[in-house]
Design an enzyme around this catalytic site. Structure first.
Site, PDB file in Angstrom:
ATOM      1  N   ASP A  13       0.823  -1.204   0.000  1.00  0.00           N
ATOM      2  CA  ASP A  13       0.000   0.000   0.000  1.00  0.00           C
ATOM      3  C   ASP A  13       0.858   1.256   0.000  1.00  0.00           C
ATOM      4  O   ASP A  13       0.585   2.212  -0.705  1.00  0.00           O
ATOM      5  CB  ASP A  13      -0.979  -0.002   1.189  1.00  0.00           C
ATOM      6  CG  ASP A  13      -0.317  -0.338   2.521  1.00  0.00           C
ATOM      7  OD1 ASP A  13       0.917  -0.542   2.544  1.00  0.00           O
ATOM      8  OD2 ASP A  13      -1.028  -0.394   3.539  1.00  0.00           O
TER       9      ASP A  13
ATOM     10  N   ASP B 203       7.148   3.807   3.156  1.00  0.00           N
ATOM     11  CA  ASP B 203       7.443   4.862   4.126  1.00  0.00           C
ATOM     12  C   ASP B 203       8.924   4.757   4.495  1.00  0.00           C
ATOM     13  O   ASP B 203       9.787   5.189   3.718  1.00  0.00           O
ATOM     14  CB  ASP B 203       6.491   4.701   5.323  1.00  0.00           C
ATOM     15  CG  ASP B 203       6.635   5.813   6.350  1.00  0.00           C
ATOM     16  OD1 ASP B 203       7.469   6.704   6.154  1.00  0.00           O
ATOM     17  OD2 ASP B 203       5.910   5.802   7.359  1.00  0.00           O
TER      18      ASP B 203
ATOM     19  N   PHE C 261       0.293  10.558   8.418  1.00  0.00           N
ATOM     20  CA  PHE C 261      -0.272   9.220   8.605  1.00  0.00           C
ATOM     21  C   PHE C 261      -1.641   9.169   7.947  1.00  0.00           C
ATOM     22  O   PHE C 261      -2.547   9.907   8.312  1.00  0.00           O
ATOM     23  CB  PHE C 261      -0.377   8.864  10.094  1.00  0.00           C
ATOM     24  CG  PHE C 261      -0.550   7.387  10.297  1.00  0.00           C
ATOM     25  CD1 PHE C 261       0.535   6.527  10.228  1.00  0.00           C
ATOM     26  CD2 PHE C 261      -1.809   6.848  10.512  1.00  0.00           C
ATOM     27  CE1 PHE C 261       0.378   5.153  10.365  1.00  0.00           C
ATOM     28  CE2 PHE C 261      -1.975   5.470  10.656  1.00  0.00           C
ATOM     29  CZ  PHE C 261      -0.881   4.633  10.593  1.00  0.00           C
TER      30      PHE C 261
ATOM     31  N   ASP D  29      -4.530   1.277   7.361  1.00  0.00           N
ATOM     32  CA  ASP D  29      -5.241   1.237   8.641  1.00  0.00           C
ATOM     33  C   ASP D  29      -4.582   2.062   9.725  1.00  0.00           C
ATOM     34  O   ASP D  29      -3.402   2.425   9.644  1.00  0.00           O
ATOM     35  CB  ASP D  29      -5.293  -0.206   9.149  1.00  0.00           C
ATOM     36  CG  ASP D  29      -3.934  -0.663   9.675  1.00  0.00           C
ATOM     37  OD1 ASP D  29      -2.958  -0.638   8.892  1.00  0.00           O
ATOM     38  OD2 ASP D  29      -3.830  -0.996  10.878  1.00  0.00           O
TER      39      ASP D  29
HETATM   40  P1  IMP Z   1       7.604   1.141   6.066  1.00  0.00           P
HETATM   41  O1  IMP Z   1       8.098  -0.211   6.460  1.00  0.00           O
HETATM   42  O2  IMP Z   1       7.913   2.189   7.113  1.00  0.00           O
HETATM   43  O3  IMP Z   1       8.037   1.566   4.687  1.00  0.00           O
HETATM   44  O4  IMP Z   1       6.034   1.105   6.070  1.00  0.00           O
HETATM   45  C1  IMP Z   1       5.333   0.321   5.194  1.00  0.00           C
HETATM   46  C2  IMP Z   1       4.168  -0.341   5.870  1.00  0.00           C
HETATM   47  O5  IMP Z   1       3.719   0.382   7.020  1.00  0.00           O
HETATM   48  C3  IMP Z   1       3.037  -0.379   4.923  1.00  0.00           C
HETATM   49  O6  IMP Z   1       2.853  -1.719   4.519  1.00  0.00           O
HETATM   50  C4  IMP Z   1       1.831   0.138   5.670  1.00  0.00           C
HETATM   51  O7  IMP Z   1       0.985  -0.935   5.989  1.00  0.00           O
HETATM   52  C5  IMP Z   1       2.373   0.759   6.924  1.00  0.00           C
HETATM   53  N1  IMP Z   1       2.297   2.242   6.862  1.00  0.00           N
HETATM   54  C6  IMP Z   1       3.281   3.123   6.601  1.00  0.00           C
HETATM   55  N2  IMP Z   1       2.849   4.400   6.606  1.00  0.00           N
HETATM   56  C7  IMP Z   1       1.519   4.320   6.875  1.00  0.00           C
HETATM   57  C8  IMP Z   1       0.471   5.305   6.981  1.00  0.00           C
HETATM   58  O8  IMP Z   1       0.641   6.532   6.805  1.00  0.00           O
HETATM   59  N3  IMP Z   1      -0.767   4.813   7.255  1.00  0.00           N
HETATM   60  C9  IMP Z   1      -1.030   3.498   7.426  1.00  0.00           C
HETATM   61  N4  IMP Z   1      -0.105   2.542   7.309  1.00  0.00           N
HETATM   62  C10 IMP Z   1       1.168   2.948   7.044  1.00  0.00           C
HETATM   63 MG    MG Z   2       1.191  -2.985   5.563  1.00  0.00          MG
END
Ligand code: IMP
Ligand code: MG
Length: 191
Positions: free
Chosen positions: A112, A115, A164, A171
């Site tokens: 999705d 980040d 966020f 979610d």
């Molecule tokens: P990362 O590992 O920090 O890149 O984050 C990726 C995962 O964290 C994604 O699969 C999302 O499910 C969750 N995530 C990251 N940012 C958000 C946000 O703003 N809202 C909801 N879920 C997030």
């Molecule tokens: Mg996720």
């Protein structure tokens, strides 16, 4: 319909970034971009496996694959990086191991949002260890400048500010995945 169902979700949303029509249009374009890479013409089995990262990618996956008129398999993996009420990434935890055909295949990881990049890095390593022929990734959203340069998405729906967001699969504490648009959650909900 006389009495529409009461809306319990919208009051918690501060503002909508992308409504469902904008998302639908962009997902259709992404489908074209992705199909152009993997569609080698009639009779050519391209050996594509999509690896959706549960749970956030489910709605994006459902819409994206219907815009991809090519042969494919799906191999799910469930990783949790934002457990419960966390709005900052934790160490990714693998809740369900990669289940499906990956060895020797072209893999497209689907998530999705990109980040911090921790989730994608973890899944990319998993897929490579399983002997994929190629590994690319598609994310609906990206917060630019947050992931390290070696963790990059090949297909990106929209770049967003470092906020966020919820809806369309994303979610907060496992809620709001069914909100049809992508919106910023009110600060009062998370505080
Ligand atoms: P990362 O590992 O920090 O890149 O984050 C990726 C995962 O964290 C994604 O699969 C999302 O499910 C969750 N995530 C990251 N940012 C958000 C946000 O703003 N809202 C909801 N879920 C997030
Ligand atoms: Mg996720």
């Amino acid at each position: 319909m006389k009495n529409p169902a009461p809306d319990r979700l919208t009051p918690d949303i501060d503002r909508v970034l992308f409504d469902r029509q904008a998302i639908e249009a962009r997902v259709r374009e992404l489908g074209r971009e992705i199909a152009a890479i993997y569609d080698h013409g009639p009779g050519d089995e391209c050996g594509l496996t999509l690896v959706p990262i549960l749970s956030g990618s489910v709605i994006f996956l459902a819409d994206l694959i219907r815009e991809l008129p090519i042969k494919m398999k799906i191999a799910v993996v469930h990783v949790s990086t934002y457990p419960g009420t966390a709005t900052q990434p934790q160490s990714p935890r693998v809740l369900v191991e990669l289940a499906g055909d990956v060895a020797g295949r072209d893999v497209l990881i689907v998530d999705d949002i990109l980040d911090s990049g921790r989730t994608l890095r973890r899944v990319q390593a998993m897929v490579q260890e399983r002997g994929a022929r190629s590994v690319r990734s598609a994310v609906l959203l990206r917060k630019p400048g947050k992931a390290p340069p070696d963790v990059r998405a090949d297909f990106v729906g929209f770049d967003i500010e470092d906020l966020f967001v919820v809806g369309y699969g994303l979610d907060y504490d496992n809620h709001y995945r069914n909100y049809p648009h992508i919106g910023v959650l009110r600060a009062t909900v998370t505080s």
